[in-house]
Enzyme design. Structure first.
Site, PDB file in Angstrom:
ATOM      1  N   GLU A  25     -12.536  -9.533 -10.673  1.00  0.00           N
ATOM      2  CA  GLU A  25     -12.378  -8.082 -10.797  1.00  0.00           C
ATOM      3  C   GLU A  25     -13.708  -7.373 -10.570  1.00  0.00           C
ATOM      4  OE1 GLU A  25     -11.085  -4.893 -10.520  1.00  0.00           O
ATOM      5  OE2 GLU A  25      -9.460  -6.082 -11.377  1.00  0.00           O
ATOM      6  N   ASP A  74     -14.526  -4.887  -7.337  1.00  0.00           N
ATOM      7  CA  ASP A  74     -14.835  -3.473  -7.523  1.00  0.00           C
ATOM      8  C   ASP A  74     -16.168  -3.100  -6.872  1.00  0.00           C
ATOM      9  OD1 ASP A  74     -12.518  -3.231  -8.981  1.00  0.00           O
ATOM     10  OD2 ASP A  74     -13.496  -3.305 -10.934  1.00  0.00           O
ATOM     11  N   SER A  77      -6.120  -2.880  -8.380  1.00  0.00           N
ATOM     12  CA  SER A  77      -7.534  -2.940  -8.738  1.00  0.00           C
ATOM     13  C   SER A  77      -8.434  -2.591  -7.566  1.00  0.00           C
ATOM     14  CB  SER A  77      -7.901  -4.353  -9.199  1.00  0.00           C
ATOM     15  OG  SER A  77      -7.610  -4.547 -10.553  1.00  0.00           O
ATOM     16  N   ASP A  80       2.155   9.648   4.898  1.00  0.00           N
ATOM     17  CA  ASP A  80       3.253   9.364   3.973  1.00  0.00           C
ATOM     18  C   ASP A  80       3.741   7.928   4.133  1.00  0.00           C
ATOM     19  OD1 ASP A  80       5.038   9.982   1.990  1.00  0.00           O
ATOM     20  OD2 ASP A  80       6.424  11.094   3.270  1.00  0.00           O
ATOM     21  N   ILE A  81       4.071   7.276   3.012  1.00  0.00           N
ATOM     22  CA  ILE A  81       4.681   5.946   3.006  1.00  0.00           C
ATOM     23  C   ILE A  81       6.133   6.124   2.580  1.00  0.00           C
ATOM     24  CG2 ILE A  81       4.570   3.605   2.095  1.00  0.00           C
ATOM     25  CD1 ILE A  81       2.121   4.468   3.757  1.00  0.00           C
ATOM     26  N   GLY A  89      10.081   7.451  -0.332  1.00  0.00           N
ATOM     27  CA  GLY A  89      10.807   8.416   0.481  1.00  0.00           C
ATOM     28  C   GLY A  89       9.849   9.469   0.974  1.00  0.00           C
ATOM     29  N   GLY A 121       7.532  12.522   1.207  1.00  0.00           N
ATOM     30  CA  GLY A 121       6.759  13.232   0.199  1.00  0.00           C
ATOM     31  C   GLY A 121       6.376  12.333  -0.960  1.00  0.00           C
ATOM     32  N   ASP A 180       6.442  10.041  -4.132  1.00  0.00           N
ATOM     33  CA  ASP A 180       7.409   9.155  -4.768  1.00  0.00           C
ATOM     34  C   ASP A 180       6.693   8.301  -5.795  1.00  0.00           C
ATOM     35  OD1 ASP A 180       6.470   6.614  -3.408  1.00  0.00           O
ATOM     36  OD2 ASP A 180       7.163   7.690  -1.640  1.00  0.00           O
TER      37      ASP A 180
END
Length: 529
Positions: free
Chosen positions: A245, A249, A453, A496-497, A508, A510, A512
């Site tokens: 981690e 980072d 992460s 957008d995904i 969807g 916009g 989500d």
């Protein structure tokens, strides 16, 4: 005062400790066992919402919205008279660190402290302090002390990352390649900015950082370890855990904002340590542009007092101009809870955190052209982006019209939206699937790591570069990112995904509850922020 004389105690609201699965009590602690705790005090005045865009200096924040000198004096004098040691007092951050033997602190705060170990561990496993039920405080401090943290020192949070051997990843990316995919703004590298990184264990090795950045052709950025509550940079003990981690980072943030200074705050993995690290980072000089947090835990595994104190620390950060980016979790819509219900992760669910979800990315590493990007979900137990609706934080004004669902699925039997619920998670996203993950180096080994992460430091680096471009820090960025958009509308500065799900929730058009507003177009975000 006679140790047997009853104290005049009153209940501390919100201090009831939820049940923690996986730990077993092993009897009372010896009465002379040393204990430390953090007390949080009330503000001298409410912090207004219009202060969250970074207009205050640390001195102004402390003088207007910190703890009053009278409250600090009352708390310290009262506790000293009861045999409690005052280790540190900080009126600006509204924190008082105290210590004493179990016999004293348990009595003053109206609780019993037991020794606890992981249920499946042997007798030589590390032990922790455990408490159940609620706490009390001396009656004189009623309403003045709002939280007592750290008496129970079982691990509070988990790191939200997943690793895989480099050869096993289907596709992987260096952070600079992702900077191209997400069009980080040209002519910026984070120079003049500071990024604070919160770690609750593990450590980094400078030689690994030097080797990693040399391999990328990037000068090693400035990285400084800061110890909080007795913790320190301790690498090499957990290469498949906390070290992964820490290195992830630093390497993601450092490679994407190589001109920024990185301060890595190491703190104990307790509610007190976590809070103290964030508060210390936010109030540091110079003030960071971003705080990156890749640790968290399901909302219901925190006491209400700890959530409230932490949320107020994030408010302080925003008022100072700090944007706090937080991983949304790696266990889909359940957040690893065993009750089969939808849960969101905290502190990502705080409305004062920029919650970071995850995607699966297929892109050309040389050109940055994206073939596909979908919700990260590798199936039950194999990792999926966190996301959903908070049970404890109300719907923020800037999310009022984006279609945050009121319950699992977000629609009724007829397919109509249920109406507004609590705070929706996440706000933003980037690649997190370890099968299309990040190339990093940990304890001398080259690995590919994924998980939300990685998204928190990616967004922290982007915030630092945008702050460099703008010439100022942003504080709470969501009002500008959401900017009055409505359900189904794509926010400016985002791609957008729209494909995939994280269990209960589906992507969807916009915003989500899988990928939030989407993934960044860094250059376009310059005009938004």
């Amino acid at each position: 005062m006679d140790a047997e004389e009853p104290l005049n105690l009153v209940p501390l609201p919100g201090s009831d400790r939820p049940e923690r699965a996986g730990f077993q009590a092993h009897g009372a602690l010896p009465p002379d066992t040393p204990v430390q705790a953090t007390l949080v005090l009330r503000r001298r005045a409410p912090l207004p919402d219009d202060a969250l865009t970074g207009q205050l200096t640390p001195q102004e924040l402390g003088e207007r919205y910190g703890a009053s000198p009278e409250d600090v004096q009352l708390v310290t004098s009262t506790l000293k008279s009861l045999g409690v040691t005052i280790d540190e007092e900080n009126a600006a951050e509204r924190r008082v660190r105290v210590s004493g033997p179990v016999s004293v602190l348990a009595r003053v705060f109206g609780t019993d402290l037991a020794e606890a170990r992981p249920a499946d561990a042997g007798a030589d496993a590390p032990s922790f302090r455990q408490r159940t039920g609620g706490l009390s405080i001396p009656a004189e401090l009623d309403g003045v002390v709002t939280a007592v943290l750290g008496l129970d020192d079982r691990p509070q949070a988990r790191a939200h990352f997943r690793l895989t051997p480099a050869a096993a990843a289907a596709t992987s990316y260096t952070p600079p390649q992702l900077g191209k995919v997400y069009d980080f703004p040209a002519g910026t590298d984070g120079s003049g900015q500071t990024i604070a990184i919160i770690e609750l264990g593990g450590g980094y090795v400078q030689a690994d950082l030097d080797s990693y950045f040399a391999g990328l052709g990037i000068p090693t950025p400035s990285v400084t370890a800061v110890g909080v509550d007795g913790a320190a940079n301790v690498p090499g003990q957990d290469p498949n855990g906390a070290d992964g981690e820490v290195m992830l980072d630093i390497e993601v943030a450092g490679a994407l904002a190589p001109g920024a200074s990185l301060l890595v705050y190491f703190a104990p993995n307790t509610d007190a340590g976590f809070l103290d690290a964030v508060s210390t980072a936010a109030h540091a000089t110079p003030t960071p542009a971003a705080i990156s947090i890749s640790w968290g835990q399901s909302e219901d595994q925190w006491t209400a007092q700890a959530r409230n104190a932490f949320d107020q620390a994030l408010q302080d950060a925003a008022a100072l101009g700090v944007t706090t980016t937080v991983a949304a979790g790696d266990d889909g819509s359940t957040d690893r809870a065993s009750d089969g219900k939808a849960h969101v992760d905290f502190p990502a669910s705080s409305p004062h955190a920029l919650a970071c979800g995850g995607t699966r990315l297929e892109a050309n590493t040389s050109t940055g052209v994206v073939q596909s990007e979908t919700v990260w979900n590798n199936g039950a137990g194999n990792g999926a982006t966190g996301g959903g609706v908070s049970d404890v934080f109300a719907l923020p004004t800037w999310q009022q019209n984006v279609g945050v669902p009121s319950g699992p699925g977000g629609t009724d039997a007829g397919g109509a939206a249920n109406g507004p619920g609590g705070r929706g998670v996440p706000d933003v996203s980037a690649v997190a699937d370890p099968q299309t993950g990040y190339q990093v180096r940990v304890d001398g080994k080259d690995l590919v790591i994924g998980g939300t992460s990685a998204v928190a430091p990616l967004w922290a680096a982007l915030i630092a570069r945008l702050a460099q471009s703008a010439g100022s820090r942003f504080g709470l960025v969501q009002p500008k990112l959401y900017d009055s958009i409505r359900a189904g509308q794509v926010a400016a500065g985002f791609r957008d995904i729209t494909s995939g799900n994280n269990g209960v929730y589906a992507a969807g058009a916009g915003w989500d509850a899988c990928t939030g507003l989407g993934v960044p177009d860094g250059t376009k975000l310059q005009s938004v922020l």
